[in-house]
Motif scaffolding. Sequence first.
Motif, short mmCIF file in Angstrom:
data_model
loop_
_atom_site.label_atom_id
_atom_site.label_comp_id
_atom_site.label_asym_id
_atom_site.label_seq_id
_atom_site.Cartn_x
_atom_site.Cartn_y
_atom_site.Cartn_z
N GLU A 306 -9.82 -56.12 52.73
CA GLU A 306 -11.11 -56.79 52.99
C GLU A 306 -11.74 -57.32 51.70
N ARG A 307 -10.95 -57.42 50.63
CA ARG A 307 -11.54 -57.94 49.39
C ARG A 307 -12.13 -59.34 49.54
N PRO A 308 -11.51 -60.24 50.36
CA PRO A 308 -12.15 -61.55 50.52
C PRO A 308 -13.58 -61.46 51.04
N ARG A 338 -4.01 -49.78 47.80
CA ARG A 338 -3.35 -51.10 47.82
C ARG A 338 -2.47 -51.31 46.58
N CYS A 339 -1.42 -52.09 46.74
CA CYS A 339 -0.58 -52.57 45.63
C CYS A 339 0.20 -51.47 44.92
N ILE A 340 0.52 -50.36 45.59
CA ILE A 340 1.27 -49.34 44.86
C ILE A 340 2.77 -49.58 44.88
N SER A 341 3.27 -50.35 45.87
CA SER A 341 4.73 -50.56 45.87
C SER A 341 5.12 -51.94 45.35
N GLU A 342 4.15 -52.80 45.09
CA GLU A 342 4.47 -54.13 44.56
C GLU A 342 5.00 -54.02 43.13
N ASP A 343 5.79 -55.01 42.73
CA ASP A 343 6.27 -55.07 41.34
C ASP A 343 5.08 -55.32 40.42
N GLY A 345 3.01 -57.21 38.05
CA GLY A 345 2.90 -58.67 37.93
C GLY A 345 2.76 -59.38 39.27
N ALA A 346 2.90 -58.64 40.38
CA ALA A 346 2.79 -59.28 41.70
C ALA A 346 1.35 -59.63 42.04
N CYS A 347 0.42 -58.80 41.57
CA CYS A 347 -0.98 -58.98 41.99
C CYS A 347 -1.57 -60.34 41.61
N PRO A 348 -1.39 -60.83 40.36
CA PRO A 348 -2.07 -62.08 40.04
C PRO A 348 -1.71 -63.22 40.99
N ALA A 349 -0.43 -63.35 41.34
CA ALA A 349 -0.03 -64.45 42.24
C ALA A 349 -0.66 -64.25 43.61
N CYS A 350 -0.66 -63.00 44.07
CA CYS A 350 -1.27 -62.69 45.36
C CYS A 350 -2.77 -63.01 45.34
N MET A 351 -3.39 -62.71 44.21
CA MET A 351 -4.84 -62.96 44.09
C MET A 351 -5.15 -64.45 44.01
N GLU A 352 -4.26 -65.21 43.36
CA GLU A 352 -4.43 -66.67 43.33
C GLU A 352 -4.53 -67.20 44.76
#
Length: 382
Positions: A306-308, A338-343, A345-352
């Motif tokens: 629900e961050r948006p 959230r984001c514990i199994s992502e690689d 560096g995955a977060c910035p692209a997801c956040m974009e």
Amino acid sequence: MHARGAKSRDCGLRIADCGLKQNRNAHFEESLNRIYAAERPELADIEAVLRIGDPEELHTLFDFAAAVRRQFVGDGVLLRGIIEFSNICRNTCLYCGLSRSNHRLPRYRLTRAQILAAAEQIRAAGIKTVVLQSGEEDDLDADWLREIITWIKSSLDLAVTLCVGERSRAEYQLWRAAGADRYLLKIETSDPDLYGQLHPGMSFANRRRCLQDLAKLGYQTGSGDLVGLRGQTVTHLARDVQFFKEGNFDMISVGPFIPHPQTPLAQEPAGDLQMTLKMTALARIVSRSVHIPATTAIGSLHGRDERPKALAAGANVLMPNFTPAPYRRQYEIYPNKRCISEDVGACPACMEQMVARIGRWVDYSRGDSLKNAGCASHTINL
Ligand code: 5AD
Ligand code: FES
């Protein structure tokens, strides 16, 4: 163009001037206008806003907070890369999975080399702020952390935010002298009694002393609270909003309480999303140019992101996680983070993508405090 340069303290925003739909409940709108304009917003006004539930009124509140956000900090969303470098903690906060009473949690502390590698990844992603966060370690070697700060400043030229809890003034001073720019220390609740109940062996007075020391030392200082704590009332939350205003902080973080199974609050209900969003909106309305994250806890509540919604209710910051595996999973403040199994560096692209979907954009600048733009002195009025 975003309104980065908009520094006016009195932008004279009123709901009626924002192109927002006039609301049937004139009483609520007047409360909101008074809260925005007041040096010391009234408890009754804040409580009235916290009690709204009508969808149209909620819309008005969130849109007003978004208008204040646009006016004072613009449409850009700032990124802060976070490294959770240790989950060792001396405290037993009733809500927190890192509590030293949680014997099931494997403990870790990253090595200096691991921290520096993660900071390099943050720099490589184009992010200009590193947040060094940990549990409150008894054995934290202040000089070890000082060396890490010095290296990050000299080799990577990143803004450094610390979030390592209640420490002595001398330690805060040492790290500040090494170049640390910012410090996060949430008040969690501004009610001294409730604070005492939730934090065995800790004191509200010392927490406030820490915040005062940090501001005096010239840190850009962040605070914030948790929504939905056992025993917390709407009046407590309204006082938190007053605390945010009085504190004159540079950053404010609001997150919902999420029950952790290995804590004494395991059976308590989670904090309410709507109330968390109302608190986010009010933090924006009273503190105007402050930086407010759409917290990872808002992104983790009930397994939905629900961050948006927080970004639409006044927030302007996201915090991508750069803690390396397998440690990321072990920084378990609350479950199903959230984001514990992502690689890494995955977060910035997801956040974009996330911010593009809501018509915003990622701002890759340092994102220093806009509170006293052009003024070096920091005051704190607690
Ligand atoms: N739910 C949500 N947030 C929590 N925090 C600690 N425990 C929980 C929980 N169970 C937050 C606190 C702290 C931050 C690092 O994590 O607000 O300041
Ligand atoms: Fe971390 Fe989406 S924000 S993967």
